[in-house]
Design a protein around this motif. Structure first.
Motif, PDB file in Angstrom:
ATOM      1  N   PHE A  46       0.790  -1.526   0.147  1.00  0.00           N
ATOM      2  CA  PHE A  46       0.310   0.111   0.009  1.00  0.00           C
ATOM      3  C   PHE A  46       0.995   1.259   0.384  1.00  0.00           C
ATOM      4  N   LEU A  47       1.061   2.471  -0.454  1.00  0.00           N
ATOM      5  CA  LEU A  47       1.014   3.312  -0.706  1.00  0.00           C
ATOM      6  C   LEU A  47       0.735   4.290  -0.462  1.00  0.00           C
ATOM      7  N   ALA A  48      -0.009   4.822   0.879  1.00  0.00           N
ATOM      8  CA  ALA A  48      -1.244   5.491   1.190  1.00  0.00           C
ATOM      9  C   ALA A  48      -0.555   6.418   1.202  1.00  0.00           C
ATOM     10  N   GLY A  49      -1.403   7.487   0.662  1.00  0.00           N
ATOM     11  CA  GLY A  49      -1.104   8.995   1.242  1.00  0.00           C
ATOM     12  C   GLY A  49      -0.215   9.288  -0.518  1.00  0.00           C
ATOM     13  N   ARG A  50       0.032   8.926  -1.117  1.00  0.00           N
ATOM     14  CA  ARG A  50       0.943   8.869  -2.701  1.00  0.00           C
ATOM     15  C   ARG A  50      -0.468   9.665  -3.733  1.00  0.00           C
ATOM     16  N   GLU A  51       0.357   9.999  -3.768  1.00  0.00           N
ATOM     17  CA  GLU A  51      -1.414  10.642  -5.828  1.00  0.00           C
ATOM     18  C   GLU A  51       0.025  10.378  -6.773  1.00  0.00           C
ATOM     19  N   TYR A  52       0.196   9.714  -7.562  1.00  0.00           N
ATOM     20  CA  TYR A  52       1.394   9.588  -8.371  1.00  0.00           C
ATOM     21  C   TYR A  52      -0.065   9.258  -9.078  1.00  0.00           C
ATOM     22  N   TYR A  53       0.492   9.882 -10.799  1.00  0.00           N
ATOM     23  CA  TYR A  53       0.056   9.694 -12.381  1.00  0.00           C
ATOM     24  C   TYR A  53       1.043   9.219 -13.218  1.00  0.00           C
ATOM     25  N   ASP A  54       1.284   8.247 -13.964  1.00  0.00           N
ATOM     26  CA  ASP A  54       2.159   7.623 -14.655  1.00  0.00           C
ATOM     27  C   ASP A  54       2.132   8.609 -15.855  1.00  0.00           C
ATOM     28  N   ASN A  55       0.978   9.214 -16.453  1.00  0.00           N
ATOM     29  CA  ASN A  55       0.291   9.647 -17.643  1.00  0.00           C
ATOM     30  C   ASN A  55       0.852  11.505 -17.592  1.00  0.00           C
ATOM     31  N   GLY A  56       1.612  11.440 -16.451  1.00  0.00           N
ATOM     32  CA  GLY A  56       2.149  13.658 -16.205  1.00  0.00           C
ATOM     33  C   GLY A  56       1.095  14.243 -16.197  1.00  0.00           C
ATOM     34  N   SER A  57      -0.518  14.061 -15.347  1.00  0.00           N
ATOM     35  CA  SER A  57      -1.512  14.614 -15.610  1.00  0.00           C
ATOM     36  C   SER A  57      -0.683  15.650 -13.800  1.00  0.00           C
ATOM     37  N   LYS A  58      -1.492  16.692 -13.552  1.00  0.00           N
ATOM     38  CA  LYS A  58      -1.140  17.478 -12.197  1.00  0.00           C
ATOM     39  C   LYS A  58      -2.217  16.780 -11.280  1.00  0.00           C
ATOM     40  N   MET A  59      -1.454  17.097 -10.227  1.00  0.00           N
ATOM     41  CA  MET A  59      -2.577  16.396  -8.873  1.00  0.00           C
ATOM     42  C   MET A  59      -2.423  17.377  -8.417  1.00  0.00           C
ATOM     43  N   ASN A  60      -1.679  18.137  -7.634  1.00  0.00           N
ATOM     44  CA  ASN A  60      -1.649  19.616  -6.989  1.00  0.00           C
ATOM     45  C   ASN A  60      -1.627  20.998  -7.791  1.00  0.00           C
ATOM     46  N   GLU A  61      -1.636  21.445  -6.948  1.00  0.00           N
ATOM     47  CA  GLU A  61      -1.040  23.330  -7.541  1.00  0.00           C
ATOM     48  C   GLU A  61      -0.081  23.555  -6.973  1.00  0.00           C
ATOM     49  N   ASP A  62       0.406  23.594  -8.486  1.00  0.00           N
ATOM     50  CA  ASP A  62       1.948  24.151  -8.629  1.00  0.00           C
ATOM     51  C   ASP A  62       1.983  25.712  -7.292  1.00  0.00           C
ATOM     52  N   SER A  63       3.018  26.270  -6.702  1.00  0.00           N
ATOM     53  CA  SER A  63       3.480  26.911  -5.678  1.00  0.00           C
ATOM     54  C   SER A  63       4.163  28.025  -6.417  1.00  0.00           C
ATOM     55  N   TYR A  64       4.704  28.785  -6.702  1.00  0.00           N
ATOM     56  CA  TYR A  64       5.841  30.406  -6.601  1.00  0.00           C
ATOM     57  C   TYR A  64       5.398  31.244  -5.764  1.00  0.00           C
ATOM     58  N   ASP A  65       7.014  31.160  -5.173  1.00  0.00           N
ATOM     59  CA  ASP A  65       6.880  32.833  -4.340  1.00  0.00           C
ATOM     60  C   ASP A  65       8.047  33.279  -5.750  1.00  0.00           C
ATOM     61  N   VAL A  66       6.484  34.955  -5.805  1.00  0.00           N
ATOM     62  CA  VAL A  66       7.486  36.044  -6.917  1.00  0.00           C
ATOM     63  C   VAL A  66       8.105  37.060  -6.561  1.00  0.00           C
ATOM     64  N   TYR A  67       9.479  36.971  -6.883  1.00  0.00           N
ATOM     65  CA  TYR A  67      10.712  38.460  -6.458  1.00  0.00           C
ATOM     66  C   TYR A  67      10.242  39.136  -7.702  1.00  0.00           C
ATOM     67  N   VAL A  68      10.318  40.514  -7.364  1.00  0.00           N
ATOM     68  CA  VAL A  68      10.859  41.787  -8.721  1.00  0.00           C
ATOM     69  C   VAL A  68      12.339  41.786  -8.064  1.00  0.00           C
ATOM     70  N   ASN A  69      13.361  41.853  -8.843  1.00  0.00           N
ATOM     71  CA  ASN A  69      15.020  41.602  -8.897  1.00  0.00           C
ATOM     72  C   ASN A  69      14.844  41.138  -7.484  1.00  0.00           C
ATOM     73  N   ASN A  70      14.652  41.699  -6.279  1.00  0.00           N
ATOM     74  CA  ASN A  70      15.122  40.969  -5.027  1.00  0.00           C
ATOM     75  C   ASN A  70      13.793  40.612  -3.555  1.00  0.00           C
ATOM     76  N   ASP A  71      13.276  41.697  -4.367  1.00  0.00           N
ATOM     77  CA  ASP A  71      12.071  42.539  -3.597  1.00  0.00           C
ATOM     78  C   ASP A  71      10.437  40.806  -3.891  1.00  0.00           C
TER      79      ASP A  71
END
Length: 103
Positions: A16-41
């Protein structure tokens, strides 16, 4: 590990792979999140909600706002917008804060 004693009696293991969200077809499971900077701010967090959305949404937005002398760099979970013009930087920061808050 649990043993499966049904069938041929060899006791094939069931894993059992409890808690694993995995798909071989490359589909996105969760939202990707990025920290955004302008230069260093730091400006805020940008979350990609849609399957076909990517980091170019930021450059598209900035181009729509009239900013063309800038470059975008993605480093891991950071998006860094680079600009040489201090005047552009200040205006980009204002625009990006609004963009990130409205998402």
């Amino acid at each position: 590990m649990l043993q499966n004693n049904i069938g041929n009696g060899f006791g094939l293991p069931i894993y059992f792979l409890a808690g694993r969200e995995y798909y071989d077809n490359g589909s996105k499971m969760n939202e990707d999140s990025y920290d955004v900077y302008v230069n260093n701010d730091y400006m805020g967090k940008h979350t990609l909600f849609a399957q076909n959305e990517d980091v170019t949404a930021i450059t598209d937005f900035l181009h729509e706002q009239g900013f063309h002398n800038m470059s975008l760099e993605v480093k891991g979970d950071h998006i860094v917008v680079h600009s040489e013009s201090e005047e552009d930087v200040q205006q980009m920061e204002k625009a990006l804060r609004v963009f990130l808050q409205n998402r």
